[in-house]
Design a protein around this motif. Structure first.
Motif, PDB file in Angstrom:
ATOM      1  N   GLY A   1      -6.214  -3.701  -2.375  1.00 44.37           N
ATOM      2  CA  GLY A   1      -5.144  -4.530  -1.827  1.00 44.37           C
ATOM      3  C   GLY A   1      -5.231  -5.991  -2.246  1.00 44.37           C
ATOM      4  O   GLY A   1      -4.486  -6.813  -1.733  1.00 44.37           O
TER       5      GLY A   1
ATOM      6  N   GLU B   1       1.689  -8.530   1.142  1.00 41.96           N
ATOM      7  CA  GLU B   1       1.526  -7.322   1.952  1.00 41.96           C
ATOM      8  C   GLU B   1       2.734  -7.161   2.875  1.00 41.96           C
ATOM      9  O   GLU B   1       3.112  -8.100   3.575  1.00 41.96           O
ATOM     10  CB  GLU B   1       0.232  -7.432   2.761  1.00 41.96           C
ATOM     11  CG  GLU B   1      -0.074  -6.181   3.532  1.00 41.96           C
ATOM     12  CD  GLU B   1      -1.491  -6.158   4.123  1.00 41.96           C
ATOM     13  OE1 GLU B   1      -2.392  -6.799   3.546  1.00 41.96           O
ATOM     14  OE2 GLU B   1      -1.667  -5.505   5.166  1.00 41.96           O
TER      15      GLU B   1
ATOM     16  N   PRO C   1       1.492  -0.631   8.048  1.00 47.31           N
ATOM     17  CA  PRO C   1       1.823  -0.801   6.623  1.00 47.31           C
ATOM     18  C   PRO C   1       3.235  -0.288   6.318  1.00 47.31           C
ATOM     19  O   PRO C   1       3.575   0.839   6.702  1.00 47.31           O
ATOM     20  CB  PRO C   1       0.783   0.063   5.901  1.00 47.31           C
ATOM     21  CG  PRO C   1      -0.332   0.242   6.872  1.00 47.31           C
ATOM     22  CD  PRO C   1       0.278   0.183   8.237  1.00 47.31           C
TER      23      PRO C   1
ATOM     24  N   SER D   1       4.776   1.039   3.782  1.00 47.29           N
ATOM     25  CA  SER D   1       4.569   1.646   2.464  1.00 47.29           C
ATOM     26  C   SER D   1       5.889   2.043   1.812  1.00 47.29           C
ATOM     27  O   SER D   1       6.121   1.785   0.630  1.00 47.29           O
ATOM     28  CB  SER D   1       3.688   2.887   2.591  1.00 47.29           C
ATOM     29  OG  SER D   1       2.567   2.596   3.402  1.00 47.29           O
ATOM     30  N   GLU D   2       6.747   2.670   2.588  1.00 49.07           N
ATOM     31  CA  GLU D   2       8.002   3.188   2.032  1.00 49.07           C
ATOM     32  C   GLU D   2       8.900   2.011   1.619  1.00 49.07           C
ATOM     33  O   GLU D   2       9.501   2.027   0.546  1.00 49.07           O
ATOM     34  CB  GLU D   2       8.663   4.110   3.070  1.00 49.07           C
ATOM     35  CG  GLU D   2       9.849   4.879   2.580  1.00 49.07           C
ATOM     36  CD  GLU D   2      11.164   4.152   2.882  1.00 49.07           C
ATOM     37  OE1 GLU D   2      12.147   4.453   2.193  1.00 49.07           O
ATOM     38  OE2 GLU D   2      11.191   3.257   3.768  1.00 49.07           O
TER      39      GLU D   2
ATOM     40  N   THR E   1       7.888  -0.891   0.695  1.00 50.43           N
ATOM     41  CA  THR E   1       7.275  -1.513  -0.484  1.00 50.43           C
ATOM     42  C   THR E   1       7.771  -0.841  -1.765  1.00 50.43           C
ATOM     43  O   THR E   1       8.138  -1.515  -2.732  1.00 50.43           O
ATOM     44  CB  THR E   1       5.733  -1.430  -0.388  1.00 50.43           C
ATOM     45  OG1 THR E   1       5.330  -2.019   0.852  1.00 50.43           O
ATOM     46  CG2 THR E   1       5.070  -2.167  -1.532  1.00 50.43           C
ATOM     47  N   ALA E   2       7.825   0.498  -1.738  1.00 48.18           N
ATOM     48  CA  ALA E   2       8.338   1.232  -2.904  1.00 48.18           C
ATOM     49  C   ALA E   2       9.797   0.868  -3.143  1.00 48.18           C
ATOM     50  O   ALA E   2      10.227   0.703  -4.298  1.00 48.18           O
ATOM     51  CB  ALA E   2       8.189   2.740  -2.680  1.00 48.18           C
TER      52      ALA E   2
ATOM     53  N   ALA F   1       3.012  -2.000  -6.948  1.00 50.10           N
ATOM     54  CA  ALA F   1       2.395  -2.033  -5.621  1.00 50.10           C
ATOM     55  C   ALA F   1       0.992  -1.462  -5.691  1.00 50.10           C
ATOM     56  O   ALA F   1       0.646  -0.727  -6.616  1.00 50.10           O
ATOM     57  CB  ALA F   1       3.220  -1.232  -4.623  1.00 50.10           C
ATOM     58  N   THR F   2       0.153  -1.820  -4.723  1.00 48.59           N
ATOM     59  CA  THR F   2      -1.225  -1.343  -4.697  1.00 48.59           C
ATOM     60  C   THR F   2      -1.697  -1.252  -3.250  1.00 48.59           C
ATOM     61  O   THR F   2      -0.909  -1.375  -2.321  1.00 48.59           O
ATOM     62  CB  THR F   2      -2.122  -2.275  -5.545  1.00 48.59           C
ATOM     63  OG1 THR F   2      -3.431  -1.691  -5.656  1.00 48.59           O
ATOM     64  CG2 THR F   2      -2.264  -3.665  -4.919  1.00 48.59           C
TER      65      THR F   2
ATOM     66  N   SER G   1      -2.715   1.804   1.329  1.00 50.92           N
ATOM     67  CA  SER G   1      -1.475   2.335   1.895  1.00 50.92           C
ATOM     68  C   SER G   1      -0.271   2.086   0.995  1.00 50.92           C
ATOM     69  O   SER G   1       0.866   2.355   1.392  1.00 50.92           O
ATOM     70  CB  SER G   1      -1.220   1.702   3.272  1.00 50.92           C
ATOM     71  OG  SER G   1      -2.333   1.900   4.114  1.00 50.92           O
ATOM     72  N   GLY G   2      -0.502   1.541  -0.191  1.00 50.86           N
ATOM     73  CA  GLY G   2       0.598   1.287  -1.118  1.00 50.86           C
ATOM     74  C   GLY G   2       1.609   0.281  -0.601  1.00 50.86           C
ATOM     75  O   GLY G   2       2.757   0.277  -1.026  1.00 50.86           O
ATOM     76  N   ASN G   3       1.192  -0.608   0.302  1.00 45.02           N
ATOM     77  CA  ASN G   3       2.141  -1.546   0.905  1.00 45.02           C
ATOM     78  C   ASN G   3       1.890  -2.992   0.476  1.00 45.02           C
ATOM     79  O   ASN G   3       2.274  -3.926   1.162  1.00 45.02           O
ATOM     80  CB  ASN G   3       2.078  -1.468   2.437  1.00 45.02           C
ATOM     81  CG  ASN G   3       0.739  -1.965   2.973  1.00 45.02           C
ATOM     82  OD1 ASN G   3      -0.304  -1.701   2.376  1.00 45.02           O
ATOM     83  ND2 ASN G   3       0.759  -2.695   4.065  1.00 45.02           N
TER      84      ASN G   3
END
Lengths: 431, 431
Positions: free
Chosen positions: B217, B364, B373, B375-376, B378-379, B394-395, B398-400
């Motif tokens: 992150g 973040e 997070p 996450s969705e 962020t994508a 993204a990284t 939690s990919g957020n």
């Protein structure tokens, strides 16, 4: 050959460079020859040292279409000046290169993954075989070399003595000693090794084999030599990985790949060294179902693998091989060279055997009385050849096999120069 | 982001290319974005698609001195047109490059080995640490990524769930949640993990850590964050491997290497991605005594590693970084960009944190109510940015965490474009 830190490169400038090299580069860096060669320029099959002296390159397979080949250098420049990026964006060169390359493979080998070195290609092929079979054990030949990563060094008994429990070694087929039994004996050993891996609980994932058996001393004949072992590996539930890093791209003179000589049906094929004429590019060609399973189970991305510049370089190399008919050329020049080497053998009793295929030839030196490997003399011949400004090297479990593996653009006249230099070097080392 | 095989690249030409790509390349090849970008040209921080549309590249650290940088392309051409060969012959470029690179390291990191990819560099560093300690166990952070070879994939828990017994994972320091305790807690976990490795009979060979903790992150502050863990690793008898594949070459804006920010004294440092501005070059810099021991115990040779063309490219990249003062530039532009992102955070409650160093920044995204997070979202932001023609990714576990990591030649005006696009993307994804 090798030489641990030779004392001097001759001139003061070479001495100075050697000294700086020892200071800045790790001890793993070794030089060829008692007296190293300081290279500054290449052109076709010729290399030039800092004093302008010319050397005939009869060793470097990497420069497959010749040193500093204009078409390759120009293609690299054109693409690098335009775009270099990775495969997470769409771009044309990697797709075009994959298509062009795959056209040289049988239909069941339908897809590609690009990597940067032969070690990376073999390492990935083994990851894929492990994922496909759910098993971790591999079979390699006793003096194999498949790479320098942790996993491929473990598959390379030629590098060190201790092999992990997940790797079983079998003696490579040696048709000279074993005759017609070689292929069958090799296959029986593969079956037995696979059974031991299964019995140990490791399980058998695959057989990985260099299709020219280079580090084993170069064994090309008879055709079909490796087929029974591949059948045995398949019967034991493993994959067959054909390591074409040395044999591939037309070197053997009768087709693009060594596996085809032996009627193998590999599941995965690994490519490297000559693929980019020196540019770091390598790859794995394989079955779609095997790749599909790997792709669904594991994540794999290689930042530099298949970048547009590497793809453009690979494409330019393939263009030259196809357009200049280098496969047939390697066959014809290789036959010519082999006849000359065989003629030398009739006059030098120290030559125990001449073998190979296309422009991957081997001259085995042995004691004429006892037949024992003439390892020390072989090293002297390689150094003597260097003094005559012809570059070759040595291989084989006993280091007594001269390895002749020039760029594929080597011609008949250069072949004569090579034979004459070898004639002289053999005479000079007779005592 | 990634998208498994998105449906369409938009135009018929892109659809066709996508279809050919799926046929020829293995399933492992994934594309960024719901709607892939088909790139054909690059220039500085700009990338151009097949329709001539321009994208601002705020993601690709590899092109550190800018896409298609003339000095680098010209140096590559000049050397490739002259000579490309391996390090078993003496040649100047690899020695000169090693010297120039080593001048950027503290004195105890005295020698280099060159490889071709970050994975190869990390794989080799681990081989060397295993050889030095005689032990096989490594400690990595819980969501680490260190490469794609068999050995480095095992050191990359971000790739898969099962980690072998020889790898122990510890939670990365998270100063946001742990505050001032983060560094000490991380160190204590390293000590405990090393003890477990010793107790298991595996033994502790080393701690390998990405000095910007990218896949965790992106954690850059406070300075010194990683030092106690490195001390703990040394106290437990292991080596410390600083993975600078992502952080290195000035990106953090206050020096060439991330390890220096944290007052680490690594035994081995691995380099990759930006080293050749896209050309496949990487390396390990390390202690002479450690390299000497490895050189005496194991054979290591990398055919393409340190070849004259790669060395000339690396040298050209270093020249530009030094001459254009790109480290200071990354510091100044990064500070500017960070201020803009922090300003955005004051207006967008979905931004939970802005952090990083130099031109490696992280935004973040979290649920403003729960702090969970996002996450969705962020994508969706990454895809929305792509539609606005700004490339980021993204990284984080939690990919957020939006990852902003442009070429170091990114300027203040481009930074404004980036912030505006992010402002819009955050607004567009608010619902």
């Amino acid at each position: 050959m090798g030489g641990n830190d030779p004392a001097s490169g001759g001139t003061a400038a070479a001495d100075d460079l050697l000294c700086r090299r020892r200071r800045a580069l790790a001890a793993s860096y070794r030089l060829f020859y008692d007296e190293p060669v300081h290279l500054v320029r290449g052109d076709g099959c010729w290399l030039f040292d800092a004093d302008g002296e010319r050397y005939l390159d009869a060793y470097n397979n990497v420069a497959v279409v010749g040193h500093a080949r204009a078409e390759v250098v120009d293609a690299m420049y054109a693409q690098a000046a335009r775009l270099n990026t990775h495969t997470r964006y769409l771009s044309e060169p990697v797709v075009e290169y994959a298509e062009r390359l795959l056209a040289h493979f049988p239909a069941h080998l339908a897809q590609a993954i690009f990597t940067c070195t032969g070690s990376e290609a073999n390492d990935l092929a083994c990851r894929i075989a492990t994922s496909w079979t759910g098993r971790a054990g591999f079979i390699v030949t006793k003096n194999a070399y498949h790479g320098t990563t942790t996993a491929t060094a473990a598959l390379s008994p030629s590098l060190h003595a201790d092999t992990p429990a997940s790797v079983r070694t079998v003696a490579a087929p040696n048709p000279r000693e074993e005759g017609a039994e070689a292929a069958g004996r090799f296959a029986a050993d593969v079956t037995a090794a696979a059974e031991r891996l299964h019995a140990d609980g490791v399980g058998f994932a695959g057989l990985i084999v260099d299709t020219i058996l280079s580090s084993e001393g170069v064994w090309a004949e008879p055709r079909g030599l490796l087929a029974p072992a591949a059948d045995a590996a398949h019967a034991a539930g493993g994959l067959v990985i054909a390591d074409e890093v040395q044999a591939g791209f037309g070197r053997l003179g009768d087709g693009m790949w060594g596996f085809a000589r032996h009627d193998l049906r590999p599941d995965l094929v690994t490519l490297g060294k000559p693929m980019g004429n020196g540019h770091p590019i390598s790859g794995v060609i394989g079955r779609r179902d095997v790749f599909d399973a790997f792709g669904s189970r594991e994540r794999y991305f290689n930042t530099f693998g298949g970048n547009p510049v590497s793809a453009a370089v690979g494409l330019a190399v393939l263009d030259v091989i196809e357009r200049d008919g280098l496969v047939a050329h390697a066959g014809a020049t290789g036959a010519h060279m082999r006849a000359e080497l065989t003629d030398l053998a009739s006059r030098h009793p120290g030559i125990g055997d001449v073998r190979g295929s296309g422009l991957f030839l081997a001259v085995e030196l042995a004691d004429p009385e006892t037949g024992a490997p003439a390892s020390e003399r072989t090293a002297r011949v390689v150094n003597e050849m260097r003094r005559e400004r012809v570059l070759i090297s040595a291989t084989g479990p006993s280091g007594n096999v001269l390895k002749i593996r020039p760029p594929l653009v080597f011609d008949a006249e250069q072949s004569v120069l090579l034979s004459r230099a070898l004639d002289d070097a053999l005479t000079a080392t007779e005592a």
